[in-house]
Design a protein around this motif. Sequence first.
Motif, PDB file in Angstrom:
ATOM      1  N   THR A  92       9.612   1.018   6.624  1.00 13.77           N
ATOM      2  CA  THR A  92       8.426   1.554   5.950  1.00 13.77           C
ATOM      3  C   THR A  92       7.899   0.555   4.924  1.00 13.77           C
ATOM      4  OG1 THR A  92       9.371   3.762   6.189  1.00 13.77           O
ATOM      5  CG2 THR A  92       7.550   3.519   4.624  1.00 13.77           C
TER       6      THR A  92
ATOM      7  N   GLN B 195       1.587   1.447  -9.595  1.00 12.96           N
ATOM      8  CA  GLN B 195       2.033   1.494  -8.207  1.00 12.96           C
ATOM      9  C   GLN B 195       3.454   0.955  -8.175  1.00 12.96           C
ATOM     10  OE1 GLN B 195       0.267   2.515  -5.253  1.00 12.96           O
ATOM     11  NE2 GLN B 195      -0.963   3.515  -6.821  1.00 12.96           N
TER      12      GLN B 195
ATOM     13  N   ARG C 212       7.763   9.931  -1.723  1.00 12.91           N
ATOM     14  CA  ARG C 212       6.606   9.085  -2.009  1.00 12.91           C
ATOM     15  C   ARG C 212       6.751   8.347  -3.341  1.00 12.91           C
ATOM     16  NH1 ARG C 212       3.084  12.950  -1.930  1.00 12.91           N
ATOM     17  NH2 ARG C 212       3.245  13.233  -4.179  1.00 12.91           N
TER      18      ARG C 212
ATOM     19  N   SER D  28       4.382  -1.651   4.865  1.00 13.01           N
ATOM     20  CA  SER D  28       3.385  -1.349   3.834  1.00 13.01           C
ATOM     21  C   SER D  28       2.852  -2.617   3.154  1.00 13.01           C
ATOM     22  CB  SER D  28       3.979  -0.403   2.797  1.00 13.01           C
ATOM     23  OG  SER D  28       4.875  -1.101   1.954  1.00 13.01           O
TER      24      SER D  28
ATOM     25  N   SER E 102       0.852  -1.194   0.000  1.00 14.84           N
ATOM     26  CA  SER E 102       0.000   0.000   0.000  1.00 14.84           C
ATOM     27  C   SER E 102       0.884   1.240   0.000  1.00 14.84           C
ATOM     28  CB  SER E 102      -0.897   0.004   1.231  1.00 14.84           C
ATOM     29  OG  SER E 102      -0.106  -0.017   2.402  1.00 14.84           O
ATOM     30  N   GLY E 103       0.377   2.308  -0.591  1.00 16.17           N
ATOM     31  CA  GLY E 103       1.076   3.595  -0.512  1.00 16.17           C
ATOM     32  C   GLY E 103       2.364   3.639  -1.288  1.00 16.17           C
ATOM     33  N   THR E 104       2.444   2.906  -2.373  1.00 17.77           N
ATOM     34  CA  THR E 104       3.674   2.905  -3.152  1.00 17.77           C
ATOM     35  C   THR E 104       3.685   4.090  -4.099  1.00 17.77           C
ATOM     36  OG1 THR E 104       2.516   1.315  -4.517  1.00 17.77           O
ATOM     37  CG2 THR E 104       4.178   0.481  -3.015  1.00 17.77           C
TER      38      THR E 104
END
Lengths: 320, 320, 320, 320
Positions: free
Chosen positions: B310, B250, C47, B314, B238-240
């Motif tokens: 991190t 992603q 990010r 994720s 997630s959040g890539t």
Amino acid sequence: MLAFEAAWTRALLSTGAVTQDDATKALQSIEAFDPSQTDTLAEGSNRDGLPVPALVKALRQGLADGPAQAIHTGATSQDIIDSAMALTLLAVTDKLATGLRSAISVLDDLRDRFGDAPMQARTRMQVALPATVSLRLAAWQRPLAEHLGRLDTVSNEISKAQIGGPIGLRDRPQGQGDAVAAEVARLLGLTPAPVWHTDRSGPVAMGHWLTLVTGTAGKIGQDMALMAQQGVDELRLSGTGGSSAMPHKQNPVLAESLVALARFTATQQAALAQAMIHEQERSGAAWSLEWLTLPAMCEATGTALRHLKTLLNSVDIMGE
Amino acid sequence: MLAFEAAWTRALLSTGAVTQDDATKALQSIEAFDPSQTDTLAEGSNRDGLPVPALVKALRQGLADGPAQAIHTGATSQDIIDSAMALTLLAVTDKLATGLRSAISVLDDLRDRFGDAPMQARTRMQVALPATVSLRLAAWQRPLAEHLGRLDTVSNEISKAQIGGPIGLRDRPQGQGDAVAAEVARLLGLTPAPVWHTDRSGPVAMGHWLTLVTGTAGKIGQDMALMAQQGVDELRLSGTGGSSAMPHKQNPVLAESLVALARFTATQQAALAQAMIHEQERSGAAWSLEWLTLPAMCEATGTALRHLKTLLNSVDIMGE
Amino acid sequence: MLAFEAAWTRALLSTGAVTQDDATKALQSIEAFDPSQTDTLAEGSNRDGLPVPALVKALRQGLADGPAQAIHTGATSQDIIDSAMALTLLAVTDKLATGLRSAISVLDDLRDRFGDAPMQARTRMQVALPATVSLRLAAWQRPLAEHLGRLDTVSNEISKAQIGGPIGLRDRPQGQGDAVAAEVARLLGLTPAPVWHTDRSGPVAMGHWLTLVTGTAGKIGQDMALMAQQGVDELRLSGTGGSSAMPHKQNPVLAESLVALARFTATQQAALAQAMIHEQERSGAAWSLEWLTLPAMCEATGTALRHLKTLLNSVDIMGE
Amino acid sequence: MLAFEAAWTRALLSTGAVTQDDATKALQSIEAFDPSQTDTLAEGSNRDGLPVPALVKALRQGLADGPAQAIHTGATSQDIIDSAMALTLLAVTDKLATGLRSAISVLDDLRDRFGDAPMQARTRMQVALPATVSLRLAAWQRPLAEHLGRLDTVSNEISKAQIGGPIGLRDRPQGQGDAVAAEVARLLGLTPAPVWHTDRSGPVAMGHWLTLVTGTAGKIGQDMALMAQQGVDELRLSGTGGSSAMPHKQNPVLAESLVALARFTATQQAALAQAMIHEQERSGAAWSLEWLTLPAMCEATGTALRHLKTLLNSVDIMGE
């Protein structure tokens, strides 16, 4: 590699996975293998990326199914190659330890002969303060002795038997993977250890130690080349290198070699350490980087220690 | 560096080399120094190749001769810089140990969440045999734990006080060099050790350990990037990272970063290890190679462990 | 990067892909962007692995759909970053060329001042034959001039606009990819060239040239440190570095720096060249290796040329 | 080396420095030398740091003074070794150019066979957009063709005759140094050039080109290993490597080798480039670093191109 295969067969026997008779015939075949027949292994390496399938096939050649299956069954190429590498690296460290001890001993002699001779200490390429030769000799000898002391750590890192089977589960022979692994390690004089097929910290630690050893030899070589300069005149060597154009010259070629070997070895560590990025359960790309670098580093270090001894033994005069 | 100078002054006092009054005034000046005034030090570094002469001058500024002489007298630039580096590297290892423990702990969680999920083991970039996610997780976690274990050895290598004076004789103050060295080491929480001004095995050992740590992080990153491939589909994050041209994508950017940081750090080791060829009693050329590489390696390793945590946190799905 | 985005919008306009009005508004937004607002870009980089998505979003902020689509549409992150890198590297070579010319000019002066002074030629760290200072100066100057000459080749390698779109097909805007690419290259003063997104020969060639330049500077630094030795006494420098412990010393710290910077830069090339192994249509792991190394190599080379000039200008006496 | 010595003798004759009769006898001795007698040269290398003094002695063996002096007189070891290296590297580039052309040609075939087959473009290890195999093949082929084109530049860098005499003055035979240098270069088919004994830009440029070539081969290998993954299934190879434990496996071992050879070669460049720091008029330490790295880099590149051709020829299916 033959030592590993023999130990493997013996371990299969000890756990009851193969019969005494099959094991005996298997061991006879392993013992009878002529390791100078490297053509077969080279050809197999070209095809398979490593020599093990060809070796196993050669060992099983002409055997009935029982004895044939008493060879290598449950092991994988990486088990045999990595364990053989561990044995080889340990043998290398033995030789290098001898070389270190020799150099340390010659430095003792040099201190006895020249330790009290005056010599300028030099920092940042400039004369600093008056000192004696013993200051320089101690700075050469201390790290060599400490590198010897570091061998315990290095041996711990590299003396681990690699036994994991095809994907590192150590589940073969069924239900007896751990027992076989322990027995093979015992027979080979290696430490029983968790599988390290994808963790190359051991070979990289060996490379690090080689870098330290050649680095100190390189420091000594650099110092000696500087001491031998005309104008500095703190060192006279006998039997140094000749020149094709200037017969009067005496070149400190071994001292220069030590510097080159140190820079060479230090750089190889950069390639060797890339092998840590060993993807998934086995990476041919990462693994073979070790084979392209570590043997050359061992040879360079052996050469450096041999040259170091010769060079130190060739000192005629040291100090002002 | 200020901690060293304070310890040095205290040691001079404890051996009677300076008076209580001079030491007190000297310590007040050291304590009052504003380390944010880095202009002075930068300018001095440009001139002298290192900041120490400018620092010492600044510390002695406005002091009478007695207190001024209670600062730095008998030490040399390398004593303060190398001992300060030892303190700094120890602090770095503390932070990195925390990062390692975090990653190990997240891997425990992942094993609990996904350890039993099926996943193909892959060797040489090919499907080998069926396994579970726990095989891969164990291969990631084990070396991280071992790198933690290796910290004892690394700390031994780097926690040595450097006290040798101008040329490494440790003969200052006269007749009390060893006593002062022992006291400074004690006050700084460093190991009393022989002088190592020309033997750079310690910093190189630190670099080696950083190479191992980033190497394992790089292995994990490489594995995760491979697992996240469409068609392999063994990992969902997630959040890539997003793409400027393909909003549907992603990207496992942290996984890729781990690979880059590992290759970067491994390569720096080649430059750092050249510092072993440290000529004579002090080599500016060899010494400053350490400053060009080791801080960047520490930062890269810290970044790698931060990214690793991190990234592992994720993970949404792992396994088939 | 802003120059690229502006050129891109102008090229979209020139091919009719966007209207004059939308382009004008887009260009106003690009021009108005405050590049010092780096927080946004840093956050976006963390990010997305690169700053482009955040930059594009910022540029489009507050724009209606038409002008917003006149920005970046059809380009990809790599187009903007690689083309911006090309522009930056060209600017760097300009600065470095100036540095090379300065050093060459100071060497002319030194030859005028000291060229006829006698000096021993030294080979393999030993006196070889009598010569004059001009022999050494010519050996320093010739490669510097040749490195200047090599800039044509290097510029050819690095001045290529990178325009390929998301996967390197250069098919955007539809049917006009080549026209836009040519126009963007023209506007930026770059060479129109085939897409090079996965072929990193250009950045590696830049690194190679930097290695040559710092290498020659390192050779000069090494020579000067050797010449300044007491006993050799072929060089006297003014304004050299001081020592905290030995106020009488004058250390050739800039000469030593040149050696360190050369070894540092040469080693980075090993990491940079790994970027050639750039998998598939874009590799974050390989690409970001360039960002970890090439800027540091440019800075090291700029520093080396600055130090070289200062060092050569500080020569008081050369030759015996 | 024999070619150089013969050319040198002929050049001495053409400038009148030796008589026809002496030159004839000298050339007969040079021609009669059995280069397989490497023991003598190895022993001499050990003693002198290079084989030239032993070679010259062997060539002069049994000759009267006149013919003996018609051999090597006025040249130095570095002249013969560096010029011989130039000849060797040119021969190497010829072979490698053939390898590049072969690979380019097989890529043409593959485009004909599979160019239109669909294949997902992948960026940052993720599916990006649909494309065809031709996109990937073009990205492989383009840099190979450009590396061929770069050979002009590389040849210019390495094809320079090295003729400088003992310290690089090119003053031997007296008054005719330039004439002899020009004639030797002409006879050897090398470019007449200023002496480059202390400027190692040529060998480093050769190493750079080898790095580019192996780098592109490594990129292709990495891509092919990724394409051959189960789940991705974009590539089927015939005749790939077997496994000792998993007979069902077909490992892309040559693809992995290309990656390893690329990383190995890139790293050697870091050591080779240190040779730029070539102190004074000849540095044994710097010079011999070239011998420790450049031959291995040439071999690795030759192996890479051989493997690349075999690998590309083994493609059975490409694309989805």
